[in-house]
Design a protein around this motif. Structure first.
Motif, PDB file in Angstrom:
ATOM      1  N   GLY A   1       0.734  -1.159  -0.066  1.00 24.28           N
ATOM      2  CA  GLY A   1       0.091   0.030   0.020  1.00 24.28           C
ATOM      3  C   GLY A   1       1.035   1.142  -0.222  1.00 24.28           C
ATOM      4  O   GLY A   1       1.651   1.381  -0.792  1.00 24.28           O
ATOM      5  N   ARG A   2       0.592   2.199   0.998  1.00 19.31           N
ATOM      6  CA  ARG A   2       0.863   3.527   1.011  1.00 19.31           C
ATOM      7  C   ARG A   2       2.751   3.664   0.810  1.00 19.31           C
ATOM      8  O   ARG A   2       2.956   4.429   0.218  1.00 19.31           O
ATOM      9  CB  ARG A   2       0.813   3.906   2.588  1.00 19.31           C
ATOM     10  CG  ARG A   2       1.152   5.330   2.651  1.00 19.31           C
ATOM     11  CD  ARG A   2       0.717   5.761   4.012  1.00 19.31           C
ATOM     12  NE  ARG A   2      -0.660   6.342   4.158  1.00 19.31           N
ATOM     13  CZ  ARG A   2      -0.904   7.645   3.898  1.00 19.31           C
ATOM     14  NH1 ARG A   2      -0.140   8.509   3.628  1.00 19.31           N
ATOM     15  NH2 ARG A   2      -2.382   7.852   3.957  1.00 19.31           N
ATOM     16  N   LEU A   3       3.425   2.625   1.387  1.00 18.84           N
ATOM     17  CA  LEU A   3       4.820   2.594   1.241  1.00 18.84           C
ATOM     18  C   LEU A   3       5.378   1.962  -0.187  1.00 18.84           C
ATOM     19  O   LEU A   3       6.747   2.011  -0.353  1.00 18.84           O
ATOM     20  CB  LEU A   3       5.570   2.073   2.325  1.00 18.84           C
ATOM     21  CG  LEU A   3       5.349   2.987   3.632  1.00 18.84           C
ATOM     22  CD1 LEU A   3       6.100   2.506   4.967  1.00 18.84           C
ATOM     23  CD2 LEU A   3       5.610   4.402   3.649  1.00 18.84           C
TER      24      LEU A   3
ATOM     25  N   VAL B   1      -6.215  11.213  17.194  1.00 19.80           N
ATOM     26  CA  VAL B   1      -5.073  10.995  16.739  1.00 19.80           C
ATOM     27  C   VAL B   1      -4.522  10.383  15.329  1.00 19.80           C
ATOM     28  O   VAL B   1      -5.114   9.168  15.629  1.00 19.80           O
ATOM     29  CB  VAL B   1      -4.192  10.579  18.011  1.00 19.80           C
ATOM     30  CG1 VAL B   1      -2.908  10.109  17.516  1.00 19.80           C
ATOM     31  CG2 VAL B   1      -4.185  11.649  19.297  1.00 19.80           C
ATOM     32  N   ASP B   2      -4.185  10.603  14.475  1.00 18.87           N
ATOM     33  CA  ASP B   2      -3.803  10.221  13.221  1.00 18.87           C
ATOM     34  C   ASP B   2      -2.733  10.527  12.584  1.00 18.87           C
ATOM     35  O   ASP B   2      -2.174  11.615  12.834  1.00 18.87           O
ATOM     36  CB  ASP B   2      -5.026  10.190  12.417  1.00 18.87           C
ATOM     37  CG  ASP B   2      -5.160   9.032  11.254  1.00 18.87           C
ATOM     38  OD1 ASP B   2      -4.470   8.021  11.537  1.00 18.87           O
ATOM     39  OD2 ASP B   2      -6.106   9.475  10.393  1.00 18.87           O
ATOM     40  N   ILE B   3      -2.329   9.824  11.522  1.00 20.01           N
ATOM     41  CA  ILE B   3      -1.245  10.308  10.662  1.00 20.01           C
ATOM     42  C   ILE B   3      -1.811  11.450   9.725  1.00 20.01           C
ATOM     43  O   ILE B   3      -2.809  11.137   9.002  1.00 20.01           O
ATOM     44  CB  ILE B   3      -0.412   9.179  10.025  1.00 20.01           C
ATOM     45  CG1 ILE B   3      -1.383   8.318   9.223  1.00 20.01           C
ATOM     46  CG2 ILE B   3       0.637   8.686  11.027  1.00 20.01           C
ATOM     47  CD1 ILE B   3      -0.520   7.340   8.241  1.00 20.01           C
TER      48      ILE B   3
ATOM     49  N   GLU C   1      -0.811  13.313   6.038  1.00 23.47           N
ATOM     50  CA  GLU C   1       0.142  13.530   5.122  1.00 23.47           C
ATOM     51  C   GLU C   1       0.020  14.825   4.587  1.00 23.47           C
ATOM     52  O   GLU C   1       0.777  15.879   4.629  1.00 23.47           O
ATOM     53  CB  GLU C   1       0.319  12.205   4.055  1.00 23.47           C
ATOM     54  CG  GLU C   1       1.544  12.103   3.012  1.00 23.47           C
ATOM     55  CD  GLU C   1       1.420  11.143   2.422  1.00 23.47           C
ATOM     56  OE1 GLU C   1       0.621  10.260   2.216  1.00 23.47           O
ATOM     57  OE2 GLU C   1       2.466  11.027   1.478  1.00 23.47           O
ATOM     58  N   THR C   2      -1.113  14.952   3.438  1.00 25.57           N
ATOM     59  CA  THR C   2      -1.225  16.041   2.878  1.00 25.57           C
ATOM     60  C   THR C   2      -2.097  16.981   3.569  1.00 25.57           C
ATOM     61  O   THR C   2      -2.231  18.136   3.104  1.00 25.57           O
ATOM     62  CB  THR C   2      -1.532  15.822   1.172  1.00 25.57           C
ATOM     63  OG1 THR C   2      -2.994  15.097   1.422  1.00 25.57           O
ATOM     64  CG2 THR C   2      -0.940  14.983   0.721  1.00 25.57           C
ATOM     65  N   GLY C   3      -2.881  16.544   4.266  1.00 30.24           N
ATOM     66  CA  GLY C   3      -3.950  17.323   5.026  1.00 30.24           C
ATOM     67  C   GLY C   3      -5.271  17.256   4.207  1.00 30.24           C
ATOM     68  O   GLY C   3      -6.076  17.807   4.821  1.00 30.24           O
ATOM     69  N   THR C   4      -5.401  16.658   3.153  1.00 32.68           N
ATOM     70  CA  THR C   4      -6.435  16.553   2.325  1.00 32.68           C
ATOM     71  C   THR C   4      -7.602  15.947   2.924  1.00 32.68           C
ATOM     72  O   THR C   4      -8.742  16.422   2.919  1.00 32.68           O
ATOM     73  CB  THR C   4      -6.367  15.801   1.112  1.00 32.68           C
ATOM     74  OG1 THR C   4      -5.067  16.418   0.468  1.00 32.68           O
ATOM     75  CG2 THR C   4      -7.412  15.988   0.016  1.00 32.68           C
ATOM     76  N   THR C   5      -7.391  14.737   3.681  1.00 31.46           N
ATOM     77  CA  THR C   5      -8.631  13.970   4.369  1.00 31.46           C
ATOM     78  C   THR C   5      -8.969  14.758   5.638  1.00 31.46           C
ATOM     79  O   THR C   5     -10.374  14.777   5.608  1.00 31.46           O
ATOM     80  CB  THR C   5      -8.061  12.521   4.696  1.00 31.46           C
ATOM     81  OG1 THR C   5      -7.306  11.978   3.918  1.00 31.46           O
ATOM     82  CG2 THR C   5      -9.332  11.678   5.231  1.00 31.46           C
ATOM     83  N   LEU C   6      -8.183  15.343   6.153  1.00 27.64           N
ATOM     84  CA  LEU C   6      -8.905  16.456   7.219  1.00 27.64           C
ATOM     85  C   LEU C   6      -9.547  17.527   6.771  1.00 27.64           C
ATOM     86  O   LEU C   6     -10.725  17.630   7.063  1.00 27.64           O
ATOM     87  CB  LEU C   6      -7.643  16.921   7.916  1.00 27.64           C
ATOM     88  CG  LEU C   6      -6.868  16.064   8.964  1.00 27.64           C
ATOM     89  CD1 LEU C   6      -5.717  17.090   9.820  1.00 27.64           C
ATOM     90  CD2 LEU C   6      -7.694  15.110   9.982  1.00 27.64           C
TER      91      LEU C   6
HETATM   92  C1  PRP Z   1      -4.295   7.615   6.328  1.00 25.03           C
HETATM   93  C2  PRP Z   1      -4.636   8.429   7.778  1.00 25.03           C
HETATM   94  C3  PRP Z   1      -5.572   9.511   7.203  1.00 25.03           C
HETATM   95  C4  PRP Z   1      -4.942   9.788   5.770  1.00 25.03           C
HETATM   96  C5  PRP Z   1      -4.056  10.937   5.610  1.00 25.03           C
HETATM   97  O1  PRP Z   1      -5.166   6.630   6.018  1.00 25.03           O
HETATM   98  O2  PRP Z   1      -5.341   7.592   8.478  1.00 25.03           O
HETATM   99  O3  PRP Z   1      -7.012   9.054   6.959  1.00 25.03           O
HETATM  100  O4  PRP Z   1      -4.107   8.786   5.394  1.00 25.03           O
HETATM  101  O5  PRP Z   1      -3.480  11.398   4.313  1.00 25.03           O
HETATM  102  P1  PRP Z   1      -3.822  13.004   3.692  1.00 25.03           P
HETATM  103  O6  PRP Z   1      -3.332  13.946   4.871  1.00 25.03           O
HETATM  104  O7  PRP Z   1      -2.859  12.742   2.629  1.00 25.03           O
HETATM  105  O8  PRP Z   1      -5.264  13.104   3.614  1.00 25.03           O
HETATM  106  P2  PRP Z   1      -4.956   5.553   4.989  1.00 25.03           P
HETATM  107  O9  PRP Z   1      -5.076   6.149   3.768  1.00 25.03           O
HETATM  108  O10 PRP Z   1      -3.621   5.175   5.215  1.00 25.03           O
HETATM  109  O11 PRP Z   1      -6.160   4.595   5.464  1.00 25.03           O
HETATM  110  P3  PRP Z   1      -6.951   4.210   6.563  1.00 25.03           P
HETATM  111  O12 PRP Z   1      -7.831   5.452   7.047  1.00 25.03           O
HETATM  112  O13 PRP Z   1      -7.727   2.892   6.295  1.00 25.03           O
HETATM  113  O14 PRP Z   1      -5.855   4.132   7.788  1.00 25.03           O
END
Ligand code: PRP
Length: 215
Positions: A12-14, A157-159, A161-166
């Motif tokens: 996946g991601r990596l 609390v989550d990762i 990356e781009t901030g788009t999902t938030l």
């Molecule tokens: C990760 C994380 C966020 C998103 C952040 O989910 O949990 O939902 O990526 O990325 P962004 O800042 O670029 O939008 P992932 O896509 O790995 O899937 P998951 O929700 O199933 O853990």
């Protein structure tokens, strides 16, 4: 037949960045690119075998010695712990752990016990322990952004990356926790027992990373 050196890669991601790194190192990754549904792939002309696994399982396989080497995110290492050497920061898969919540909400206002949703419950617990803050943590398996929107939690609390999902779900970062990226991990016994094979591979990766930095 000599036992192959098994390298567990996170699917996946990596995956894409990892395969690209191995190709730039000169390894033939055709079998991985054409993998279909196969999970163990040879690297032609070498004694290496690639195992494709989910992040948490990469750490488990390397910890238990059934894979010698692994490529996995620091986020997974922080969450799971495990006993292995973390030998290099591979510089890709960069993102950050963050505390996020619905826009316009002040996380610290009021006295109720906050409820935090996360896939990374240990990271979340550690973060709030360092703040001496009592919170209730609920484990969510994915798309954790849903939890505050649905009213299950005050924050996540989550990762990021781009901030788009938030952004696309009306959430904002309240606080960054730490940076994460892909790491190279090595089983402790493997590094001792198969030093002659593993050390040159690590050295090759380190040289490659040093070259990347100066580019
Ligand atoms: C990760 C994380 C966020 C998103 C952040 O989910 O949990 O939902 O990526 O990325 P962004 O800042 O670029 O939008 P992932 O896509 O790995 O899937 P998951 O929700 O199933 O853990």
């Amino acid at each position: 037949m000599i036992k192959p050196i098994r390298i567990a890669l996170t699917k996946g991601r990596l995956e894409k960045d990892t395969v690209e790194m191995f190709e730039r190192l000169g390894y033939d990754c055709t079998a991985i690119r054409e993998k279909g549904r196969r999970l163990i792939l040879p690297v032609a002309g070498t004694n290496l075998e690639i195992v494709l696994a989910k992040a948490a399982d990469v750490a488990t396989y390397v910890d238990n010695g059934v894979c010698d080497i692994g490529v996995v995110g620091k986020d997974t290492i922080m969450e799971m712990g495990g006993t292995f050497y973390e030998v290099a920061d591979l510089g890709f898969g960069k993102c950050r752990f963050a505390l996020a919540l619905p826009q316009g909400v002040d996380f610290y206002e009021g006295y109720h016990t906050r409820r935090i949703a996360s896939k990374y419950v240990n990271v979340a617990r550690g973060f709030f322990e360092r703040k001496n803050m009592d919170v209730s943590i609920v484990k969510i398996e994915g798309s954790v952004e849903l939890a505050p929107i649905l009213g299950l939690s005050d924050a996540i609390v989550d990762i990021v990356e781009t901030g788009t999902t938030l952004r696309e779900n009306g959430l904002v970062v309240a606080e960054y926790i730490c940076d994460v990226s892909a790491r190279l991990i090595v089983n402790i016994a493997s590094l001792k027992l198969r030093k002659a094979e593993i050390e040159p591979l690590i050295a090759r990766i380190e040289d490659y990373l040093a070259g990347e930095e100066t580019e």
